[in-house]
Scaffold this motif. Structure first.
Motif, PDB file in Angstrom:
ATOM      1  N   TYR A 261      -3.616  -5.928  45.735  1.00 39.60           N
ATOM      2  CA  TYR A 261      -2.531  -5.779  46.715  1.00 39.60           C
ATOM      3  C   TYR A 261      -2.114  -7.059  47.425  1.00 39.60           C
ATOM      4  CZ  TYR A 261      -3.325  -0.833  46.003  1.00 39.60           C
ATOM      5  OH  TYR A 261      -3.447   0.403  45.414  1.00 39.60           O
ATOM      6  N   ARG A 262      -2.727  -8.181  47.089  1.00 41.89           N
ATOM      7  CA  ARG A 262      -2.373  -9.392  47.835  1.00 41.89           C
ATOM      8  C   ARG A 262      -0.946  -9.851  47.541  1.00 41.89           C
ATOM      9  NH1 ARG A 262      -7.065 -12.844  44.946  1.00 41.89           N
ATOM     10  NH2 ARG A 262      -6.141 -13.127  42.868  1.00 41.89           N
ATOM     11  N   ARG A 263      -0.455  -9.624  46.308  1.00 39.17           N
ATOM     12  CA  ARG A 263       0.939  -9.987  46.014  1.00 39.17           C
ATOM     13  C   ARG A 263       1.885  -9.179  46.890  1.00 39.17           C
ATOM     14  NH1 ARG A 263       2.474 -12.381  41.072  1.00 39.17           N
ATOM     15  NH2 ARG A 263       4.278 -10.992  40.999  1.00 39.17           N
ATOM     16  N   ALA A 264       1.594  -7.886  47.050  1.00 37.82           N
ATOM     17  CA  ALA A 264       2.426  -7.036  47.900  1.00 37.82           C
ATOM     18  C   ALA A 264       2.371  -7.506  49.348  1.00 37.82           C
ATOM     19  CB  ALA A 264       1.962  -5.583  47.795  1.00 37.82           C
ATOM     20  N   PRO A 376       7.424  -1.731  52.888  1.00 34.25           N
ATOM     21  CA  PRO A 376       6.053  -1.451  53.345  1.00 34.25           C
ATOM     22  C   PRO A 376       5.597  -0.029  53.062  1.00 34.25           C
ATOM     23  CG  PRO A 376       7.258  -2.668  55.016  1.00 34.25           C
ATOM     24  CD  PRO A 376       8.258  -2.267  53.979  1.00 34.25           C
ATOM     25  N   GLY A 377       6.479   0.945  53.260  1.00 35.65           N
ATOM     26  CA  GLY A 377       6.101   2.331  53.023  1.00 35.65           C
ATOM     27  C   GLY A 377       5.940   2.667  51.562  1.00 35.65           C
ATOM     28  N   GLU A 378       6.465   1.814  50.677  1.00 32.60           N
ATOM     29  CA  GLU A 378       6.419   2.088  49.241  1.00 32.60           C
ATOM     30  C   GLU A 378       5.325   1.328  48.509  1.00 32.60           C
ATOM     31  OE1 GLU A 378      10.954   3.381  48.090  1.00 32.60           O
ATOM     32  OE2 GLU A 378      10.434   1.258  47.873  1.00 32.60           O
ATOM     33  N   ILE A 379       5.032   0.107  48.903  1.00 30.22           N
ATOM     34  CA  ILE A 379       4.148  -0.718  48.075  1.00 30.22           C
ATOM     35  C   ILE A 379       2.688  -0.689  48.506  1.00 30.22           C
ATOM     36  CG2 ILE A 379       6.052  -2.240  47.469  1.00 30.22           C
ATOM     37  CD1 ILE A 379       5.058  -4.278  49.432  1.00 30.22           C
ATOM     38  N   PHE A 380       2.381  -0.121  49.664  1.00 36.39           N
ATOM     39  CA  PHE A 380       0.990   0.025  50.080  1.00 36.39           C
ATOM     40  C   PHE A 380       0.518   1.455  49.846  1.00 36.39           C
ATOM     41  CE2 PHE A 380       2.353  -3.516  52.943  1.00 36.39           C
ATOM     42  CZ  PHE A 380       1.485  -4.484  52.455  1.00 36.39           C
ATOM     43  N   PRO A 381      -0.742   1.654  49.421  1.00 34.95           N
ATOM     44  CA  PRO A 381      -1.256   3.013  49.215  1.00 34.95           C
ATOM     45  C   PRO A 381      -1.542   3.695  50.547  1.00 34.95           C
ATOM     46  CG  PRO A 381      -3.004   1.408  48.882  1.00 34.95           C
ATOM     47  CD  PRO A 381      -1.742   0.617  49.094  1.00 34.95           C
ATOM     48  N   LEU A 446       5.741   7.992  44.991  1.00 39.12           N
ATOM     49  CA  LEU A 446       5.021   7.108  45.900  1.00 39.12           C
ATOM     50  C   LEU A 446       3.692   6.646  45.311  1.00 39.12           C
ATOM     51  CD1 LEU A 446       5.894   6.045  48.631  1.00 39.12           C
ATOM     52  CD2 LEU A 446       4.465   7.774  49.722  1.00 39.12           C
ATOM     53  N   SER A 447       3.033   7.503  44.532  1.00 36.29           N
ATOM     54  CA  SER A 447       1.776   7.095  43.911  1.00 36.29           C
ATOM     55  C   SER A 447       1.995   6.001  42.873  1.00 36.29           C
ATOM     56  CB  SER A 447       1.082   8.294  43.260  1.00 36.29           C
ATOM     57  OG  SER A 447       1.877   8.837  42.222  1.00 36.29           O
ATOM     58  N   ALA A 451       0.889   1.782  43.429  1.00 32.67           N
ATOM     59  CA  ALA A 451      -0.190   1.472  42.499  1.00 32.67           C
ATOM     60  C   ALA A 451      -0.470  -0.018  42.522  1.00 32.67           C
ATOM     61  CB  ALA A 451       0.179   1.927  41.090  1.00 32.67           C
ATOM     62  N   PRO A 452      -1.693  -0.448  42.193  1.00 35.50           N
ATOM     63  CA  PRO A 452      -1.986  -1.890  42.131  1.00 35.50           C
ATOM     64  C   PRO A 452      -1.007  -2.591  41.212  1.00 35.50           C
ATOM     65  CG  PRO A 452      -4.007  -0.617  41.944  1.00 35.50           C
ATOM     66  CD  PRO A 452      -2.869   0.365  41.887  1.00 35.50           C
TER      67      PRO A 452
END
Length: 460
Positions: A261-264, A376-381, A446-447, A451-452
């Motif tokens: 997730y660091r790229r996100a 933010p609401g889309e790319i983080f789990p 959203l899943s 996703a990573p």
């Protein structure tokens, strides 16, 4: 746990929501409208308190005999508070749930808003607006994740971006109402600042009774509760099915910087920082900046700049589910860099040219800034959606705070040209990072979007 793709009212007993009662598709739509409205309301009051201070900063400076240092600090106080409240609220929202924080943060904001009526020194005003900023930061970290977890995928981007419309409406409304309160009615600056109490109380009452996020419940292992709420409130049956993909992994701060997730994290943080740093600096002090460029009625010009920004974000709302995220994120940042470069290099430009450049900047900047509420609401789990949103919010407010705090000093000591060139450079950084890292999340569950390394198979 498997959740069947069904939305039949007949499969549920009559009863209140939360006891397997399905209010039906009409009620679901009304709920989604209300949820979007109460989350957008939080953005409205954020824009309002950040905009309203710009209309009375001169009066505050004279009344409290403030230096340039305190003038910049008061302008940035709410932003500093958001820097603290964003990660804190996100951590609590991921740990304790979206629902309780959704009301608590607004109650804190109301307390601070009321206290503005009674301040009589610069440090008191700074402390009060710092508290309000903490509450707003927490609201960012709760509201956007909550909306992303309820919104159907076909509307998710539009609804999240709509919240940015509310921010610009609040910011614009602050300038208009501030103009009326100071020029027409000649009200004391404390009353002008304290006027934010009215929308905050209305919003607090409207938020009472909101349900908990089914994805958060699923992530915490509360499968039955999550299933009931999903069937009762989620409009799209595919989203009901998709919550079964939620794991029960515990979220940690370190996950934000893990290889997955660091790229996100880097993308949304840098993009957001570079989008708001020049805008907050210019828009907060737009009247004085435009007057410095020879535009006599700077306040009218400032209202025009912020009004066109509102149009820009509305255009993104209309286009986001048609053209995708990247096309509304990247080109506009390059446009902003170019027009600020023109202002910075053309020191003898006619005032009309300068105004046009500022208007183009405001429009293009707002188009891309609309995506700061979407990504933010889309790319983080789910397990770090609040924390990730909060961290990105905090990082962005470093930019906004520095811009707001340093702009008066930079205009006074470095000159307008150098100041605009610095702003242009910030836009270039944001555009370049977005060009490389911005994902396309349109039309995905959203899943999948969280996703990573977005675009790869969903996490298990």
């Amino acid at each position: 746990m498997t959740i069947t793709n069904t939305d039949s009212v007949g499969e549920y007993e009559d009863g209140p929501v939360g006891t397997k009662a399905d209010p039906g598709p009409v009620d679901k739509k009304r709920f989604l409208v209300k949820l979007t409205g109460v989350i957008a309301g939080g953005m409205f009051i954020d824009g309002y308190i950040l905009g309203i201070v710009g209309t009375v900063i001169g009066a505050i400076t004279l009344d409290l005999d403030m230096s340039l240092y305190w003038e910049g600090l008061i302008g940035a106080s709410a932003l500093i508070g958001i820097f603290v409240g964003g990660p804190l609220g996100g951590w609590l929202a991921d740990k304790l749930g979206r629902k309780p924080l959704f009301a608590i943060d607004l109650a804190i904001f109301i307390l601070g808003s009321v206290m503005q009526f009674f301040v009589d020194s610069a440090w008191q005003l700074f402390a009060v607006r710092l508290l309000m900023g903490i509450a707003i930061g927490a609201d960012y970290s709760v509201g956007w994740p909550l909306l992303s977890e309820f919104a159907p995928r076909r509307l998710r981007g539009k609804l999240l971006a709509y919240c940015e419309v509310a921010w610009y409406v609040g910011f614009m409304f602050a300038f208009v109402s501030g103009f009326l309160m100071t020029t027409v009615w000649s009200l004391d600056w404390r009353i002008v600042l304290g006027s934010s109490t009215v929308p905050a109380v209305i919003l607090f009452l409207a938020r009472l009774g909101m349900p908990e996020s089914p994805r958060w419940l699923m992530n915490k292992g509360r499968t039955e509760d999550a299933t009931e709420i999903a069937h009762a409130y989620l409009e799209d049956p595919s989203d009901v099915v998709d919550i079964a993909n939620e794991g029960t992994r515990k979220g940690t701060f370190g996950m934000l910087f893990s290889p997955a997730y660091r790229r996100a994290t880097i993308f949304i943080s840098v993009f957001w920082f570079c989008a708001v740093a020049p805008y907050f600096a210019i828009a907060t002090f737009a009247a004085s900046v435009l007057e410095g460029y020879g535009l006599g009625d700077g306040l009218v010009g400032a209202i025009g700049v912020n009004g066109l920004a509102l149009v820009g974000v509305m255009v993104s709302v209309l286009l986001i589910e048609r053209v995708g995220r990247r096309k509304l994120t990247i080109p506009q940042q390059w446009v902003c860099a170019v027009v600020l470069l023109i202002i910075g290099l053309w020191s003898s430009a006619p005032p009309a040219v300068v105004l046009i450049c500022f208007l183009v900047f405001a429009f293009a900047n707002a188009m891309s800034t609309a995506l700061t509420g979407v990504y933010p609401g889309e790319i983080f789990p789910t397990e770090i959606r609040g924390l990730g949103t909060g961290f990105a919010t905090a990082f962005s407010r470093v930019g906004a705070g520095l811009g707001t705090f340093l702009l008066p000093w930079s205009m006074h000591n470095l000159g307008a040209g150098i100041t605009m060139l610095i702003a242009a450079g910030i836009c270039v950084v944001g555009a370049a990072v977005s060009q490389v890292l911005a994902p396309e999340t349109m039309g995905r569950n959203l899943s999948e979007t969280s996703a990573p390394r977005v675009g790869q198979p969903a996490r298990t």
